[in-house]
Design an enzyme around this catalytic site. Sequence first.
Site, PDB file in Angstrom:
ATOM      1  N   ASN A   9      38.353  45.030  41.473  1.00 40.80           N
ATOM      2  CA  ASN A   9      37.704  44.541  42.698  1.00 40.80           C
ATOM      3  C   ASN A   9      37.461  43.044  42.564  1.00 40.80           C
ATOM      4  O   ASN A   9      36.556  42.615  41.843  1.00 40.80           O
ATOM      5  CB  ASN A   9      36.384  45.288  42.914  1.00 40.80           C
ATOM      6  CG  ASN A   9      35.649  44.808  44.161  1.00 40.80           C
ATOM      7  OD1 ASN A   9      36.214  44.106  44.998  1.00 40.80           O
ATOM      8  ND2 ASN A   9      34.393  45.190  44.281  1.00 40.80           N
ATOM      9  N   TRP A  10      38.266  42.269  43.275  1.00 38.21           N
ATOM     10  CA  TRP A  10      38.144  40.820  43.201  1.00 38.21           C
ATOM     11  C   TRP A  10      36.917  40.280  43.942  1.00 38.21           C
ATOM     12  O   TRP A  10      36.557  39.118  43.789  1.00 38.21           O
ATOM     13  CB  TRP A  10      39.401  40.155  43.772  1.00 38.21           C
ATOM     14  CG  TRP A  10      40.582  40.195  42.861  1.00 38.21           C
ATOM     15  CD1 TRP A  10      40.597  40.545  41.549  1.00 38.21           C
ATOM     16  CD2 TRP A  10      41.925  39.853  43.206  1.00 38.21           C
ATOM     17  NE1 TRP A  10      41.871  40.440  41.042  1.00 38.21           N
ATOM     18  CE2 TRP A  10      42.717  40.019  42.045  1.00 38.21           C
ATOM     19  CE3 TRP A  10      42.551  39.427  44.371  1.00 38.21           C
ATOM     20  CZ2 TRP A  10      44.094  39.769  42.028  1.00 38.21           C
ATOM     21  CZ3 TRP A  10      43.919  39.185  44.361  1.00 38.21           C
ATOM     22  CH2 TRP A  10      44.679  39.349  43.187  1.00 38.21           C
ATOM     23  N   LYS A  11      36.331  41.087  44.797  1.00 36.99           N
ATOM     24  CA  LYS A  11      35.189  40.663  45.615  1.00 36.99           C
ATOM     25  C   LYS A  11      35.558  39.381  46.378  1.00 36.99           C
ATOM     26  O   LYS A  11      36.689  39.233  46.808  1.00 36.99           O
ATOM     27  CB  LYS A  11      33.940  40.507  44.754  1.00 36.99           C
ATOM     28  CG  LYS A  11      33.635  41.786  43.967  1.00 36.99           C
ATOM     29  CD  LYS A  11      32.287  41.781  43.301  1.00 36.99           C
ATOM     30  CE  LYS A  11      32.070  43.092  42.572  1.00 36.99           C
ATOM     31  NZ  LYS A  11      30.711  43.199  41.999  1.00 36.99           N
ATOM     32  N   HIS A  96      30.594  50.116  49.290  1.00 44.44           N
ATOM     33  CA  HIS A  96      30.193  49.454  48.054  1.00 44.44           C
ATOM     34  C   HIS A  96      28.727  49.042  48.160  1.00 44.44           C
ATOM     35  O   HIS A  96      28.234  48.721  49.246  1.00 44.44           O
ATOM     36  CB  HIS A  96      31.079  48.225  47.811  1.00 44.44           C
ATOM     37  CG  HIS A  96      30.925  47.624  46.461  1.00 44.44           C
ATOM     38  ND1 HIS A  96      29.874  46.790  46.132  1.00 44.44           N
ATOM     39  CD2 HIS A  96      31.685  47.729  45.333  1.00 44.44           C
ATOM     40  CE1 HIS A  96      30.000  46.406  44.878  1.00 44.44           C
ATOM     41  NE2 HIS A  96      31.078  46.958  44.360  1.00 44.44           N
ATOM     42  N   GLU A  98      27.213  46.434  47.508  1.00 41.22           N
ATOM     43  CA  GLU A  98      27.004  45.108  48.102  1.00 41.22           C
ATOM     44  C   GLU A  98      27.116  45.162  49.620  1.00 41.22           C
ATOM     45  O   GLU A  98      26.414  44.428  50.330  1.00 41.22           O
ATOM     46  CB  GLU A  98      28.014  44.122  47.503  1.00 41.22           C
ATOM     47  CG  GLU A  98      27.730  43.841  46.045  1.00 41.22           C
ATOM     48  CD  GLU A  98      28.917  43.304  45.267  1.00 41.22           C
ATOM     49  OE1 GLU A  98      28.771  43.132  44.047  1.00 41.22           O
ATOM     50  OE2 GLU A  98      29.989  43.083  45.874  1.00 41.22           O
ATOM     51  N   GLU A 168      28.968  53.807  41.145  1.00 43.25           N
ATOM     52  CA  GLU A 168      28.608  52.463  40.718  1.00 43.25           C
ATOM     53  C   GLU A 168      27.093  52.275  40.766  1.00 43.25           C
ATOM     54  O   GLU A 168      26.548  51.937  41.814  1.00 43.25           O
ATOM     55  CB  GLU A 168      29.264  51.423  41.628  1.00 43.25           C
ATOM     56  CG  GLU A 168      30.776  51.416  41.565  1.00 43.25           C
ATOM     57  CD  GLU A 168      31.346  50.196  42.262  1.00 43.25           C
ATOM     58  OE1 GLU A 168      32.061  49.437  41.596  1.00 43.25           O
ATOM     59  OE2 GLU A 168      31.061  49.994  43.446  1.00 43.25           O
ATOM     60  N   GLY A 174      27.636  43.676  37.853  1.00 39.42           N
ATOM     61  CA  GLY A 174      27.511  42.249  37.644  1.00 39.42           C
ATOM     62  C   GLY A 174      26.388  41.840  36.709  1.00 39.42           C
ATOM     63  O   GLY A 174      26.056  40.655  36.615  1.00 39.42           O
ATOM     64  N   SER A 214      29.976  46.672  35.281  1.00 40.28           N
ATOM     65  CA  SER A 214      30.127  45.947  34.010  1.00 40.28           C
ATOM     66  C   SER A 214      31.167  46.598  33.101  1.00 40.28           C
ATOM     67  O   SER A 214      30.985  46.714  31.883  1.00 40.28           O
ATOM     68  CB  SER A 214      28.779  45.831  33.296  1.00 40.28           C
ATOM     69  OG  SER A 214      27.860  45.099  34.087  1.00 40.28           O
ATOM     70  N   GLY A 235      34.990  44.670  38.078  1.00 39.55           N
ATOM     71  CA  GLY A 235      34.797  43.585  39.022  1.00 39.55           C
ATOM     72  C   GLY A 235      35.169  42.255  38.403  1.00 39.55           C
ATOM     73  O   GLY A 235      36.326  41.849  38.426  1.00 39.55           O
TER      74      GLY A 235
END
Length: 252
Positions: A9-11, A96, A98, A168, A174, A214, A235
């Site tokens: 996941n490049w975000k 997700h 976020e 997640e 992160g 992570s 990520g």
Amino acid sequence: MRTPFIVGNWKMNLTMKQVDDFLDTIKGQLPDPNNVECAIAASSIYLDKLTEYCKNDVHLKAAAQNCFYKNSGAYTGEVSPMAIADMGVSYVMLGHSERRKYFHESNQMINKKVKAVLSNGMVPIICCDETMAKRKTYDEMNWVVNPVIEALKGVSAEDAKKIVIGYEPSWAIGTGKSASGKEIEEACFLIRETIQDLYGKEVSDLVRIVYGGSVNAKNVKEIMSQPDVDGVLPGTSSLKPEDFIKITNFGK
């Protein structure tokens, strides 16, 4: 037998030049797709480049990080599921943590998106999480499975077989602090049991459950050794091609 699934996941990261360099570096370095399926979830601005690459490399699949629940209309700024399916996107990440936190996406909205993704021939990666506060109050299991139940409302057993569930825990995303193998297995087992309750064992045996939070080349082997874990969602560690290659090879 469920094929292991690694989804980077490049975000909201990387530039066009960095994407080009990434794709050049991973070429010929990913595992046999019959043994490990690999995908990258990219921002919509990179999906055209990513899908073009994937047409010539069976070792990688393209995933979107989100989409809307309508195919078209006056929804400025949203991403059409019909359009990205036409581009060649295979998977769409939905719900997700976020998206839930910053954009206030509800379980009901995610359910609509799941149906839109399935109706356009793509596979949803349905993310669910828990907070550290919930874990401390020993209510984490309800927190993990409730979004799964809500996201699958009205989804047929045949469609449910195709889905991917992403576990997640938000406190691990992160932060550099991954859940332990035991904690991950506990949650993934419960998710599988929940799917079995909803659809039966045949479906639950087919659904892939992946862990994100992570993940890196050092802990991926332990995570992948858990019986109910079918893959990982790295990520930050998926931003560098060398790290992503190591993760897809389970740390080797």
